[in-house]
Design a protein around this motif. Structure first.
Motif, PDB file in Angstrom:
ATOM      1  N   PRO A  77      13.127  10.016  -5.822  1.00 33.55           N
ATOM      2  CA  PRO A  77      13.140  10.922  -4.661  1.00 33.55           C
ATOM      3  C   PRO A  77      11.766  11.080  -3.997  1.00 33.55           C
ATOM      4  CG  PRO A  77      13.502  12.131  -6.722  1.00 33.55           C
ATOM      5  CD  PRO A  77      13.484  10.693  -7.078  1.00 33.55           C
ATOM      6  N   ALA A  78      10.698  10.627  -4.648  1.00 31.51           N
ATOM      7  CA  ALA A  78       9.365  10.755  -4.031  1.00 31.51           C
ATOM      8  C   ALA A  78       9.192   9.763  -2.875  1.00 31.51           C
ATOM      9  CB  ALA A  78       8.281  10.514  -5.075  1.00 31.51           C
ATOM     10  N   LEU A  79      10.065   8.740  -2.829  1.00 36.43           N
ATOM     11  CA  LEU A  79       9.915   7.718  -1.792  1.00 36.43           C
ATOM     12  C   LEU A  79      10.445   8.229  -0.454  1.00 36.43           C
ATOM     13  CD1 LEU A  79       8.886   4.739  -1.647  1.00 36.43           C
ATOM     14  CD2 LEU A  79      11.281   4.049  -1.682  1.00 36.43           C
ATOM     15  N   LYS A  80       9.612   8.090   0.585  1.00 35.31           N
ATOM     16  CA  LYS A  80      10.012   8.536   1.923  1.00 35.31           C
ATOM     17  C   LYS A  80      10.424   7.368   2.806  1.00 35.31           C
ATOM     18  CE  LYS A  80       6.630  12.270   1.618  1.00 35.31           C
ATOM     19  NZ  LYS A  80       5.218  12.555   1.866  1.00 35.31           N
ATOM     20  N   ASP A 114       0.849  -1.188   0.000  1.00 35.49           N
ATOM     21  CA  ASP A 114       0.000   0.000   0.000  1.00 35.49           C
ATOM     22  C   ASP A 114       0.886   1.240   0.000  1.00 35.49           C
ATOM     23  OD1 ASP A 114      -2.320  -1.438  -0.098  1.00 35.49           O
ATOM     24  OD2 ASP A 114      -2.762  -1.302   2.036  1.00 35.49           O
ATOM     25  N   TYR A 115       0.485   2.235  -0.777  1.00 33.60           N
ATOM     26  CA  TYR A 115       1.293   3.447  -0.962  1.00 33.60           C
ATOM     27  C   TYR A 115       0.579   4.639  -0.338  1.00 33.60           C
ATOM     28  CZ  TYR A 115       3.713   7.228  -3.451  1.00 33.60           C
ATOM     29  OH  TYR A 115       4.425   8.354  -3.772  1.00 33.60           O
ATOM     30  N   TYR A 116       1.254   5.298   0.603  1.00 32.78           N
ATOM     31  CA  TYR A 116       0.689   6.463   1.273  1.00 32.78           C
ATOM     32  C   TYR A 116       1.597   7.666   1.058  1.00 32.78           C
ATOM     33  CZ  TYR A 116      -2.091   2.883   3.675  1.00 32.78           C
ATOM     34  OH  TYR A 116      -2.929   1.838   3.952  1.00 32.78           O
ATOM     35  N   ASP A 117       1.384   8.366  -0.036  1.00 27.39           N
ATOM     36  CA  ASP A 117       2.156   9.549  -0.375  1.00 27.39           C
ATOM     37  C   ASP A 117       3.649   9.407  -0.050  1.00 27.39           C
ATOM     38  OD1 ASP A 117       2.771  12.074  -1.247  1.00 27.39           O
ATOM     39  OD2 ASP A 117       2.205  13.072   0.629  1.00 27.39           O
ATOM     40  N   GLY A 118       4.263   8.433  -0.667  1.00 28.64           N
ATOM     41  CA  GLY A 118       5.706   8.276  -0.493  1.00 28.64           C
ATOM     42  C   GLY A 118       6.112   7.191   0.481  1.00 28.64           C
ATOM     43  N   VAL A 119       5.156   6.713   1.272  1.00 27.80           N
ATOM     44  CA  VAL A 119       5.480   5.625   2.207  1.00 27.80           C
ATOM     45  C   VAL A 119       4.839   4.327   1.695  1.00 27.80           C
ATOM     46  CG1 VAL A 119       5.250   4.753   4.564  1.00 27.80           C
ATOM     47  CG2 VAL A 119       5.598   7.200   4.168  1.00 27.80           C
ATOM     48  N   TYR A 160      11.140  -0.646   9.468  1.00 27.64           N
ATOM     49  CA  TYR A 160      11.472   0.037   8.222  1.00 27.64           C
ATOM     50  C   TYR A 160      12.555  -0.731   7.474  1.00 27.64           C
ATOM     51  CZ  TYR A 160       8.621   3.849   9.830  1.00 27.64           C
ATOM     52  OH  TYR A 160       7.552   4.577  10.244  1.00 27.64           O
ATOM     53  N   LEU A 161      12.327  -0.956   6.188  1.00 29.62           N
ATOM     54  CA  LEU A 161      13.353  -1.568   5.347  1.00 29.62           C
ATOM     55  C   LEU A 161      14.249  -0.471   4.798  1.00 29.62           C
ATOM     56  CD1 LEU A 161      11.101  -4.052   3.328  1.00 29.62           C
ATOM     57  CD2 LEU A 161      12.469  -4.537   5.359  1.00 29.62           C
ATOM     58  N   TRP A 162      13.673   0.714   4.702  1.00 31.05           N
ATOM     59  CA  TRP A 162      14.427   1.870   4.190  1.00 31.05           C
ATOM     60  C   TRP A 162      13.697   3.146   4.588  1.00 31.05           C
ATOM     61  CZ3 TRP A 162      13.309   5.925   0.824  1.00 31.05           C
ATOM     62  CH2 TRP A 162      14.414   6.687   0.424  1.00 31.05           C
ATOM     63  N   LYS A 163      14.485   4.192   4.860  1.00 34.46           N
ATOM     64  CA  LYS A 163      13.912   5.488   5.201  1.00 34.46           C
ATOM     65  C   LYS A 163      14.722   6.578   4.528  1.00 34.46           C
ATOM     66  CE  LYS A 163      12.154   5.380   9.915  1.00 34.46           C
ATOM     67  NZ  LYS A 163      12.264   5.955  11.238  1.00 34.46           N
ATOM     68  N   ALA A 164      14.059   7.608   4.017  1.00 35.62           N
ATOM     69  CA  ALA A 164      14.791   8.747   3.469  1.00 35.62           C
ATOM     70  C   ALA A 164      15.428   9.501   4.630  1.00 35.62           C
ATOM     71  CB  ALA A 164      13.847   9.670   2.702  1.00 35.62           C
ATOM     72  N   TYR A 165      16.535  10.146   4.343  1.00 33.09           N
ATOM     73  CA  TYR A 165      17.235  10.892   5.384  1.00 33.09           C
ATOM     74  C   TYR A 165      16.297  11.919   6.017  1.00 33.09           C
ATOM     75  CZ  TYR A 165      20.732  13.675   7.733  1.00 33.09           C
ATOM     76  OH  TYR A 165      21.438  14.341   8.696  1.00 33.09           O
ATOM     77  N   ILE A 184      12.303  -6.267  -3.248  1.00 30.35           N
ATOM     78  CA  ILE A 184      11.095  -5.469  -3.490  1.00 30.35           C
ATOM     79  C   ILE A 184      11.350  -4.022  -3.080  1.00 30.35           C
ATOM     80  CG2 ILE A 184       8.679  -5.158  -2.764  1.00 30.35           C
ATOM     81  CD1 ILE A 184       8.650  -8.312  -2.435  1.00 30.35           C
ATOM     82  N   CYS A 185      12.009  -3.845  -1.948  1.00 29.06           N
ATOM     83  CA  CYS A 185      12.335  -2.506  -1.452  1.00 29.06           C
ATOM     84  C   CYS A 185      13.239  -1.773  -2.448  1.00 29.06           C
ATOM     85  CB  CYS A 185      13.000  -2.641  -0.079  1.00 29.06           C
ATOM     86  SG  CYS A 185      13.476  -1.068   0.619  1.00 29.06           S
ATOM     87  N   GLU A 186      14.250  -2.475  -2.969  1.00 30.21           N
ATOM     88  CA  GLU A 186      15.155  -1.866  -3.952  1.00 30.21           C
ATOM     89  C   GLU A 186      14.383  -1.430  -5.192  1.00 30.21           C
ATOM     90  OE1 GLU A 186      18.315  -0.814  -3.716  1.00 30.21           O
ATOM     91  OE2 GLU A 186      17.791  -1.342  -1.649  1.00 30.21           O
ATOM     92  N   ALA A 187      13.460  -2.283  -5.653  1.00 34.57           N
ATOM     93  CA  ALA A 187      12.685  -1.960  -6.861  1.00 34.57           C
ATOM     94  C   ALA A 187      11.802  -0.731  -6.595  1.00 34.57           C
ATOM     95  CB  ALA A 187      11.827  -3.154  -7.266  1.00 34.57           C
ATOM     96  N   LEU A 188      11.226  -0.636  -5.403  1.00 36.33           N
ATOM     97  CA  LEU A 188      10.381   0.529  -5.070  1.00 36.33           C
ATOM     98  C   LEU A 188      11.203   1.804  -5.097  1.00 36.33           C
ATOM     99  CD1 LEU A 188       8.279  -1.044  -2.163  1.00 36.33           C
ATOM    100  CD2 LEU A 188       7.415  -0.336  -4.412  1.00 36.33           C
ATOM    101  N   ARG A 189      12.445   1.711  -4.630  1.00 30.26           N
ATOM    102  CA  ARG A 189      13.310   2.901  -4.628  1.00 30.26           C
ATOM    103  C   ARG A 189      13.577   3.371  -6.050  1.00 30.26           C
ATOM    104  NH1 ARG A 189      18.418   2.453  -0.877  1.00 30.26           N
ATOM    105  NH2 ARG A 189      18.590   4.581  -1.671  1.00 30.26           N
TER     106      ARG A 189
END
Ligand code: SAH
Length: 397
Positions: free
Chosen positions: A149-152, A117-122, A174-179, A139-144
């Protein structure tokens, strides 16, 4: 390569692109697969059929590809990109209007066992199979790559859904988080309405994206009405009803956390607190005490009453009782939006339960519309089991 060979004449469903292999259809396995391993499925005469994730259980292989070449490094990105393209084509990424949707709906997107599920960048992931759980890094890498840069953030919320047999360590996180991104909650836009979504504390991935179209339908009929929203969760239907011009909305849910979110969502959309009242209560008991004719629009959206076939009979009785209570209380000339999200209760069975409820009340009831799950919860045409949400719009005199 691990090879799964089927019993004679058990390949038909795969030839029709159904994405599951049941354990009873397997004659032998060459190799010793771990749960979640990629395996090749062959027919009894040795012909190649498909590639899929192996798992111990009644569904032994969930198919990822019918192509003879094994899925390669680019597989996840390609599949997720296809899913993304379809959501964009459906208008679900539209500035000022919509920035949340289901990006991956399991079999409906050719990825059995995976929800994103996608919630404005999450992105919030839920794996329902060991194979998808093990693939979460890819899957996380592919989403990135897809969102750039829209991914939070990418959050994995599989502890309640992934099968435990594999002995995997299941901790949500979290598998990944933007700075700099540090929230567990954020505001999204759905059909121009604002909602807060909390993926760590909320139910499922935080929000019920599957009611988007049906909420809009409520909004279109709400003008001047007194609305009762039963099983409201974070108040999706309530916000649309107020936006559509409802005079007053009462919202009921047994979850305290959900009711707190309802109040915040009502405020977020700029509605006066006096136009809404929230009740943390059992919806069925609440309905029992509702005076006849108080409401002229009701929404009845309970949790799944049947999670498996064995529970079907009791579930149908529960749907009948609940709907009879709603139909008997709604004002003459009132609307009832009634839903079932139990996959094992099909459209016909649900309509029959509602028909029995109407007959029991002896009121004039007409079906004005039949409702479904929206476009971001697609049904793979070869996997009709993917259809789960159904609803009826009733006009009661
Ligand atoms: N209509 C909601 C989704 C409903 S999900 C939306 O649009 O977002 C089902 C909800 O029923 C959950 O929020 C759950 O907390 C609530 N629930 C479950 N059992 C209940 C009961 N007996 N009485 C009231 N609410 C209940």
């Amino acid at each position: 390569m691990i090879k799964v060979t089927l019993k004679p004449r058990r390949e038909d469903s795969l030839l029709r692109f159904h994405p599951w292999v049941f354990s009873g259809a397997i004659a032998r396995i060459d190799g010793n697969p771990a749960e979640g391993d990629l395996v090749a499925v062959h027919s009894a005469d040795g012909g190649f059929l498909a590639w899929g994730h192996y798992q111990i259980g009644s569904i032994a292989v969930r198919i990822l590809s019918f192509d003879e070449n094994p899925p390669e490094a680019g597989f996840w990105e390609e599949m997720l990109r296809r899913a993304y393209r379809m959501r964009v084509a459906c208008g679900l990424e539209k500035e000022g209007w919509s920035n949340c949707y289901r990006l991956v709906h399991g079999e409906g997107d050719g990825l059995p066992g995976l929800i994103v599920d996608y919630y404005d960048g999450v992105c919030v992931l839920q794996s329902h199979s060991v194979g998808m759980f093990r693939a979460k890094g890819e899957i996380c890498e592919a989403l990135r790559k897809i969102y750039g840069p829209a991914l939070k953030a990418v959050y994995d919320k599989s502890s309640g859904t992934a099968p435990f047999k594999a002995g995997l360590e299941l901790v949500d996180g979290y598998l990944w988080k933007a700075y700099g991104f540090s929230d567990d909650e954020q505001q999204v836009l759905e059909g121009g309405c604002r909602f807060l979504v909390n993926w760590t504390e909320g139910q499922k991935t935080g929000f019920f994206l599957d009611q988007r179209d049906n909420r809009a339908a409520v909004g279109r009929l709400a003008k001047g009405r007194n609305v009762l929203n039963l099983f409201c969760y974070t108040g999706g239907f309530s916000v649309y009803a107020l936006k559509g011009g409802a005079v007053h909305v009462d919202s009921v849910d047994s979850s305290r956390k959900a009711m707190d979110m309802v109040e915040r969502n009502i405020g977020l959309n700029g509605f006066d607190a006096s136009s809404h009242e929230g009740f943390c209560a059992d919806a069925i008991e609440f309905l029992r005490d509702v005076p006849e004719g108080k409401y002229d629009l009701m929404i009845v959206d309970p949790p799944a009453f049947a999670k498996h076939r064995g529970a079907l009979k009791n579930a149908l009785r529960a749907y009948q009782r609940l709907n009879a209570a709603a139909i008997s209380k709604v004002a003459p000339g009132g609307f009832v939006f009634t839903f079932s999200c139990s996959q094992v209760v099909d459209k016909e069975a649900f309509a029959l339960a509602v028909f029995s409820a109407a007959a029991q009340c002896g009121r004039s009831v007409r079906i004005l519309d039949r409702m479904n799950q929206p476009c971001d919860h697609p049904v793979n045409i070869y996997h009709p089991e993917g259809e789960y949400l159904k609803g009826l719009l009733l006009y009661v005199e």
